[in-house]
Design a protein around this motif. Structure first.
Motif, mmCIF file in Angstrom:
data_model
loop_
_atom_site.group_PDB
_atom_site.id
_atom_site.type_symbol
_atom_site.label_atom_id
_atom_site.label_comp_id
_atom_site.label_asym_id
_atom_site.label_seq_id
_atom_site.Cartn_x
_atom_site.Cartn_y
_atom_site.Cartn_z
ATOM 1 N N ILE A 167 0.865 -1.185 0.000
ATOM 2 C CA ILE A 167 0.000 0.000 0.000
ATOM 3 C C ILE A 167 0.898 1.230 0.000
ATOM 4 O O ILE A 167 1.923 1.260 0.702
ATOM 5 C CB ILE A 167 -0.854 0.031 1.297
ATOM 6 C CG1 ILE A 167 -1.824 -1.134 1.360
ATOM 7 C CG2 ILE A 167 -1.556 1.352 1.481
ATOM 8 C CD1 ILE A 167 -3.227 -0.811 0.970
ATOM 9 N N ALA A 168 0.502 2.261 -0.726
ATOM 10 C CA ALA A 168 1.164 3.570 -0.602
ATOM 11 C C ALA A 168 0.225 4.500 0.168
ATOM 12 O O ALA A 168 -0.994 4.442 -0.017
ATOM 13 C CB ALA A 168 1.439 4.157 -1.986
ATOM 14 N N VAL A 169 0.808 5.302 1.035
ATOM 15 C CA VAL A 169 0.027 6.315 1.744
ATOM 16 C C VAL A 169 0.627 7.669 1.392
ATOM 17 O O VAL A 169 1.838 7.867 1.524
ATOM 18 C CB VAL A 169 0.078 6.089 3.281
ATOM 19 C CG1 VAL A 169 -0.584 7.253 4.014
ATOM 20 C CG2 VAL A 169 -0.595 4.775 3.654
ATOM 21 N N VAL A 170 -0.208 8.581 0.929
ATOM 22 C CA VAL A 170 0.272 9.948 0.657
ATOM 23 C C VAL A 170 -0.027 10.789 1.888
ATOM 24 O O VAL A 170 -1.181 10.919 2.290
ATOM 25 C CB VAL A 170 -0.425 10.548 -0.583
ATOM 26 C CG1 VAL A 170 -0.055 12.021 -0.754
ATOM 27 C CG2 VAL A 170 -0.056 9.763 -1.831
ATOM 28 N N GLY A 171 1.042 11.338 2.497
ATOM 29 C CA GLY A 171 0.856 12.194 3.665
ATOM 30 C C GLY A 171 1.340 11.534 4.937
ATOM 31 O O GLY A 171 1.179 10.328 5.125
ATOM 32 N N CYS A 172 1.930 12.349 5.790
ATOM 33 C CA CYS A 172 2.479 11.845 7.053
ATOM 34 C C CYS A 172 1.979 12.690 8.224
ATOM 35 O O CYS A 172 2.686 12.936 9.187
ATOM 36 C CB CYS A 172 4.011 11.863 6.967
ATOM 37 S SG CYS A 172 4.824 10.926 8.257
ATOM 38 N N GLY A 173 0.728 13.161 8.112
ATOM 39 C CA GLY A 173 0.101 13.844 9.237
ATOM 40 C C GLY A 173 -0.717 12.842 10.047
ATOM 41 O O GLY A 173 -0.492 11.621 9.970
ATOM 42 N N ALA A 174 -1.685 13.350 10.811
ATOM 43 C CA ALA A 174 -2.491 12.481 11.675
ATOM 44 C C ALA A 174 -3.170 11.375 10.875
ATOM 45 O O ALA A 174 -3.194 10.206 11.278
ATOM 46 C CB ALA A 174 -3.545 13.325 12.384
ATOM 47 N N LEU A 175 -3.714 11.736 9.702
ATOM 48 C CA LEU A 175 -4.464 10.747 8.919
ATOM 49 C C LEU A 175 -3.549 9.794 8.180
ATOM 50 O O LEU A 175 -3.821 8.584 8.115
ATOM 51 C CB LEU A 175 -5.414 11.473 7.946
ATOM 52 C CG LEU A 175 -6.762 11.939 8.529
ATOM 53 C CD1 LEU A 175 -7.553 10.766 9.110
ATOM 54 C CD2 LEU A 175 -6.639 13.023 9.570
ATOM 55 N N ALA B 277 5.559 11.585 1.295
ATOM 56 C CA ALA B 277 5.095 12.871 1.832
ATOM 57 C C ALA B 277 6.151 13.953 1.662
ATOM 58 O O ALA B 277 7.355 13.675 1.697
ATOM 59 C CB ALA B 277 4.763 12.732 3.317
ATOM 60 N N ARG B 278 5.654 15.166 1.503
ATOM 61 C CA ARG B 278 6.563 16.323 1.450
ATOM 62 C C ARG B 278 7.124 16.589 2.856
ATOM 63 O O ARG B 278 8.297 16.846 3.029
ATOM 64 C CB ARG B 278 5.775 17.538 0.948
ATOM 65 C CG ARG B 278 6.596 18.817 0.806
ATOM 66 C CD ARG B 278 5.713 19.982 0.434
ATOM 67 N NE ARG B 278 4.605 20.107 1.364
ATOM 68 C CZ ARG B 278 3.343 20.387 1.019
ATOM 69 N NH1 ARG B 278 3.021 20.596 -0.220
ATOM 70 N NH2 ARG B 278 2.407 20.461 1.938
ATOM 71 N N ASP B 279 6.250 16.509 3.883
ATOM 72 C CA ASP B 279 6.671 16.811 5.261
ATOM 73 C C ASP B 279 6.466 15.587 6.132
ATOM 74 O O ASP B 279 5.471 14.872 5.980
ATOM 75 C CB ASP B 279 5.812 17.937 5.854
ATOM 76 C CG ASP B 279 5.630 19.099 4.895
ATOM 77 O OD1 ASP B 279 6.630 19.775 4.616
ATOM 78 O OD2 ASP B 279 4.494 19.310 4.407
ATOM 79 N N LEU B 280 7.374 15.362 7.061
ATOM 80 C CA LEU B 280 7.163 14.322 8.065
ATOM 81 C C LEU B 280 6.418 14.946 9.242
ATOM 82 O O LEU B 280 6.332 16.172 9.373
ATOM 83 C CB LEU B 280 8.497 13.719 8.499
ATOM 84 C CG LEU B 280 9.320 13.114 7.365
ATOM 85 C CD1 LEU B 280 10.472 12.286 7.916
ATOM 86 C CD2 LEU B 280 8.453 12.239 6.444
ATOM 87 N N LEU B 281 5.888 14.093 10.118
ATOM 88 C CA LEU B 281 4.937 14.575 11.121
ATOM 89 C C LEU B 281 5.319 15.876 11.837
ATOM 90 O O LEU B 281 4.501 16.796 11.910
ATOM 91 C CB LEU B 281 4.637 13.476 12.155
ATOM 92 C CG LEU B 281 3.564 13.889 13.172
ATOM 93 C CD1 LEU B 281 2.213 14.125 12.510
ATOM 94 C CD2 LEU B 281 3.429 12.860 14.269
#
Ligand SMILES: Cc1cc2nc3c(=O)[nH]c(=O)nc-3n(C[C@H](O)[C@H](O)[C@H](O)COP(=O)(O)OP(=O)(O)OC[C@H]3O[C@@H](n4cnc5c(N)ncnc54)[C@H](O)[C@@H]3O)c2cc1C
Length: 400
Positions: free
Chosen positions: A119-127, A146-150
């Motif tokens: 699986i790929a996940v786009v984004g490294c925020g809460a969601l 992701a562009r930014d890490l948490l």
């Protein structure tokens, strides 16, 4: 000795304060149902309440973030681009942390319906992080792009409290089945957060919070504001109602002081826990900024959970996302401040990584449509000095 709880005062003091809905606390403003049901009020002797040292000299940071608000509620549909399946999971307004586990559970179930190994996940925020961890737990190999890490995301600039229906949708724009979906997300999240309680570093903890009113009340919402959905009644059984305290048992000089308990997320530690858990389970992270959805479709993983938060506005040209600006002034942490406070339009949350001071003026409409992420020092000063004014009038801490 603690004065006995006066039932008439308890009932009389249960007034609804404007502005609390900005914190997803509108439903917490009335404890009459609890009392009428004969439940024992949760009054107990008050431990000494250490004062917050509220002054601009102690402000070590001012952070601003944009809530990704969608009038119809978060986007959770499934689409395709070329041969890639995209499961959306963004647009959680002021409730992204609170609903994260529930929303991501739904997204992961949809993503795994075709049993992909990767699986790929786009984004490294809460969601993004909760989606990634849940997909791992279900047996998938997961890479976060992701562009930014948490620590650099907007999620890291949140207050970090349990506010599951804060600016989550508009009452007249949400789909008829959204309330039930919201309840499902809130209950799954609430339950999942239990497994982060009691851990070293207190990533998640319960905290007493005091609502001090009278004299100057919480600022009412701006006239002509939008009708934000309020779903608190659906989870009344897992929400602690505020209880009016007898006069003189707290140092606060307000006409009414009420107390409730709520879950809070100490985001430095909690975020570190999530990142470590993901990496320890073999998760991979790739830093990348996508300019166009076709770049996501070109990833080697053919099932993608898409969690770009406010970034969806630019990346997916999703104009259904409205920015709702929010700012926090951070005071140097004080371990002895073991409570939170809502007073005169200010929300104070004492976290292990800082004391959050947030202005609530304007209620839910505050910052609506404003995408300015520049810190406003005057706004910070206003909150800090209102808090200082309360403590200047407070009684010195007494014995428990
Ligand atoms: C002041 C304030 C206080 C808040 N307090 C609370 C609270 O107490 N409780 C609560 O539940 N919620 C709160 N919220 C809301 C919460 O912060 C948001 O709902 C949540 O952070 C949204 O998380 P997210 O993962 O969707 O988005 P984000 O945190 O923005 O993460 C998005 C991720 O996607 C990546 N990304 C975006 N675009 C691209 C691109 N083009 N290419 C590659 N990567 C991309 C980003 O780099 C990032 O990693 C608050 C919000 C504000 C503003």
């Amino acid at each position: 000795m603690t004065p006995p709880l006066n039932r008439r005062r308890l009932l009389a003091g249960a007034s609804v304060l404007g502005g609390l809905n900005a914190l997803g606390l509108a439903g917490c403003a009335d404890d009459r149902a609890l009392v009428a049901a004969g439940a024992a009020p949760s009054f107990a002797p008050i431990a000494p309440l250490a004062p917050v040292r509220s002054s601009m000299e102690r402000v070590f940071d001012i952070t601003v973030c944009l809530r990704p608000f969608r009038a119809e509620g978060p986007r959770l549909d499934v689409g395709t681009i070329g041969d890639a399946t995209i499961v959306h999971n963004y647009g959680h307004g002021g409730s992204g942390w609170s609903l994260s586990w529930g929303s991501s559970t739904i997204a992961v179930q949809r993503a795994l319906s075709s049993s992909p190994a990767e699986i790929a996940v786009v984004g490294c925020g809460a969601l993004g992080l909760t989606s990634a961890i849940l997909a791992q737990r279900a047996g998938a190999k997961v890479t976060i792009y992701a562009r930014d890490l948490l620590p650099e995301t907007r999620s890291a600039r949140a207050t970090g409290t349990w506010t599951p229906d804060s600016r989550i949708a508009l009452a007249d724009k949400a789909a008829p089945n959204f309330a039930a979906l919201w309840e499902q997300m809130a209950r799954i999240s609430f339950k999942t957060y239990r497994s982060y309680l009691g851990l070293p570093g207190s990533p998640v903890q319960w905290m007493d919070r005091y609502i001090v009113s009278g004299g100057v009340d919480v600022q009412p919402a701006a006239p002509g504001g939008l009708d934000f959905a309020d779903y608190q009644d659906l989870i009344r059984d897992i929400s602690a109602a505020p209880v009016e305290l007898p006069a003189g048992v707290t140092p606060f000089p307000g006409a009414h002081v009420r107390r409730f308990s709520s879950m809070q997320f100490n985001l430095a530690d909690y975020g570190h826990t999530l990142m470590s858990d993901f990496l320890a389970a073999g998760g991979q992270i790739r830093r990348i900024e996508f300019r166009d959805p076709s770049e996501i479709a070109a990833l080697k993983q053919k099932v993608v959970i898409n969690c770009p938060g406010y970034g969806a506005r630019a990346l997916w040209k999703d104009e259904s996302i409205t920015p709702v600006r929010g700012q926090i002034a951070w005071l140097i942490p004080q371990a002895e401040v073991t409570y939170g406070l809502i007073y005169d339009g200010v929300n104070m949350v004492s976290r292990t990584d800082g004391i959050c001071v947030q202005l609530l003026d304007g209620g839910d409409m505050q910052g609506y449509g404003d995408d300015n992420e520049t810190a406003d020092r005057d706004e910070a000063r206003k909150g800090v000095s209102r808090l200082a004014a309360l403590y200047a009038r407070a009684l010195p801490p007494g014995p428990a």
